[in-house]
Design an enzyme around this catalytic site. Structure first.
Site, PDB file in Angstrom:
ATOM      1  N   GLU A  94       0.501 -12.665   4.751  1.00  0.00           N
ATOM      2  CA  GLU A  94       1.559 -11.688   3.904  1.00  0.00           C
ATOM      3  C   GLU A  94       2.906 -11.918   4.549  1.00  0.00           C
ATOM      4  O   GLU A  94       3.947 -12.085   3.947  1.00  0.00           O
ATOM      5  CB  GLU A  94       1.056 -10.503   3.139  1.00  0.00           C
ATOM      6  CG  GLU A  94      -0.148 -10.574   2.311  1.00  0.00           C
ATOM      7  CD  GLU A  94      -0.463  -9.242   1.982  1.00  0.00           C
ATOM      8  OE1 GLU A  94      -1.268  -8.994   0.836  1.00  0.00           O
ATOM      9  OE2 GLU A  94      -0.775  -8.305   2.782  1.00  0.00           O
ATOM     10  N   LYS A 144       1.412  -2.596   4.598  1.00  0.00           N
ATOM     11  CA  LYS A 144       0.689  -3.522   3.895  1.00  0.00           C
ATOM     12  C   LYS A 144      -0.828  -3.929   4.667  1.00  0.00           C
ATOM     13  O   LYS A 144      -0.867  -3.564   5.800  1.00  0.00           O
ATOM     14  CB  LYS A 144       1.400  -4.852   3.576  1.00  0.00           C
ATOM     15  CG  LYS A 144       2.316  -4.701   2.630  1.00  0.00           C
ATOM     16  CD  LYS A 144       3.231  -5.928   2.104  1.00  0.00           C
ATOM     17  CE  LYS A 144       2.204  -7.175   1.800  1.00  0.00           C
ATOM     18  NZ  LYS A 144       1.296  -6.806   0.662  1.00  0.00           N
ATOM     19  N   GLY A 175      -3.917  -3.315   3.208  1.00  0.00           N
ATOM     20  CA  GLY A 175      -5.151  -2.856   2.404  1.00  0.00           C
ATOM     21  C   GLY A 175      -6.025  -3.615   2.241  1.00  0.00           C
ATOM     22  O   GLY A 175      -7.578  -3.660   2.097  1.00  0.00           O
ATOM     23  N   ASP A 215       0.760  -1.227   0.228  1.00  0.00           N
ATOM     24  CA  ASP A 215      -0.089  -0.021  -0.013  1.00  0.00           C
ATOM     25  C   ASP A 215       0.970   1.276  -0.016  1.00  0.00           C
ATOM     26  O   ASP A 215       0.293   2.273  -0.300  1.00  0.00           O
ATOM     27  CB  ASP A 215      -0.811  -0.068   1.317  1.00  0.00           C
ATOM     28  CG  ASP A 215      -1.867  -1.231   1.251  1.00  0.00           C
ATOM     29  OD1 ASP A 215      -2.766  -1.328   0.154  1.00  0.00           O
ATOM     30  OD2 ASP A 215      -1.710  -1.952   1.910  1.00  0.00           O
TER      31      ASP A 215
HETATM   32  C1  5RP Z   1      -3.119  -6.807   0.799  1.00  0.00           C
HETATM   33  C2  5RP Z   1      -1.974  -6.055   0.475  1.00  0.00           C
HETATM   34  C3  5RP Z   1      -1.859  -5.563  -0.827  1.00  0.00           C
HETATM   35  O1  5RP Z   1      -0.669  -5.981  -1.147  1.00  0.00           O
HETATM   36  C4  5RP Z   1      -2.022  -4.024  -0.666  1.00  0.00           C
HETATM   37  O2  5RP Z   1      -3.406  -3.744  -0.484  1.00  0.00           O
HETATM   38  C5  5RP Z   1      -1.618  -3.473  -2.283  1.00  0.00           C
HETATM   39  O3  5RP Z   1      -2.804  -3.840  -3.127  1.00  0.00           O
HETATM   40  P1  5RP Z   1      -2.844  -3.471  -4.585  1.00  0.00           P
HETATM   41  O4  5RP Z   1      -2.037  -4.101  -5.560  1.00  0.00           O
HETATM   42  O5  5RP Z   1      -4.330  -3.891  -4.919  1.00  0.00           O
HETATM   43  O6  5RP Z   1      -2.630  -1.976  -4.463  1.00  0.00           O
HETATM   44  O7  5RP Z   1      -1.136  -5.662   1.449  1.00  0.00           O
HETATM   45  O8  5RP Z   1      -3.310  -6.913   2.114  1.00  0.00           O
END
Ligand code: 5RP
Length: 229
Positions: free
Chosen positions: A105, A96, A98, A86
């Site tokens: 992760e 991270k 989002g 993020d």
């Molecule tokens: C999910 C995450 C994603 O890596 C992060 O939200 C980025 O997402 P996007 O590639 O859709 O912008 O941490 O938990």
């Protein structure tokens, strides 16, 4: 180049680092999805990888596209993880979560010899904190945990809304059955110290500060992809 094309560019560059036979952590989010789509094309051409997904969502996409999967317990050590973020700063500190997958992760990335972050230029910041920090908590006593988070924030000179993620139908629950607080702290001057203090709070399962985990980042912009190391 539109936003999706930049994600594809970053994913293409990350794919260059994937070798035949690798045990691969596979991230979550729209950028990671582009990586899965490209990886699936290589797999269809005979390329062999074993993927460990970081979310049920990513697992479904991998199954749909034919990317072979294993659980982390079947493959407890991985060669490489490719995941989005993020937000990231020049020292490869990340926010991270989002997409709500931060716990898996982080476990998967930490189990990997290397982690490559794929993102577009809009995610790069001088100081972390523009993106609200996701903090995953156990539902038991989550209001108590929230008070403890507020106290830690106060000690760090941070304020701002700490919002329980969800809708009017109820809280969002993660793949692990936990809740998420999104903390709009603004600029986080000492991410390491905040990460340490959040780790000490009973009830905090994990937070979205990824520090000393990413090996390098591939950042895509209108002019192409660059590496941040
Ligand atoms: C999910 C995450 C994603 O890596 C992060 O939200 C980025 O997402 P996007 O590639 O859709 O912008 O941490 O938990």
């Amino acid at each position: 180049m539109d936003a999706r094309e930049m994600k594809v560019k970053a994913a293409e560059a990350a794919l260059q680092h994937v070798e035949d036979g690798m045990r691969l952590g596979i991230g979550t989010g729209s950028t990671a999805d582009e990586f899965v789509r490209l990886l699936a094309e290589k797999v269809a051409d005979g390329f062999k990888v074993q993927g460990v997904p970081t979310s049920e969502r990513t697992a479904r996409l991998c199954v749909e596209l034919g990317v072979p999967l294993k659980s982390l317990d079947e493959l407890p050590e991985l060669d490489l993880t490719v995941d989005g973020a993020d937000e990231l700063d020049g020292s490869l500190r990340l926010i991270k979560g989002g997409g709500g997958a931060l716990l898996r992760e982080k476990i998967v990335a930490a189990a990997s010899a290397r982690m490559i972050v794929i993102a577009d230029e809009s995610k790069v910041v001088e100081t972390l904190g523009r993106f609200p920090l996701p903090i995953e908590v156990n539902p038991f006593g989550y209001k108590t945990t929230r008070i403890a988070i507020e106290k830690v924030a106060e000690r760090h000179g941070l304020s701002g809304e700490i919002r329980l993620r969800g809708t009017e139908d109820g809280p969002f629950t993660t793949d692990g059955g936990h809740y998420i607080f999104d903390a709009s702290f603004g600029r986080i001057p000492d991410a390491e110290a905040l990460a340490t203090d959040l780790n000490f709070i009973p009830g905090v399962v994990e937070h979205g500060l990824f520090i000393n985990i990413a090996s390098f980042a591939i950042i895509a912009g209108p002019a192409g992809a660059r590496t941040l190391q």
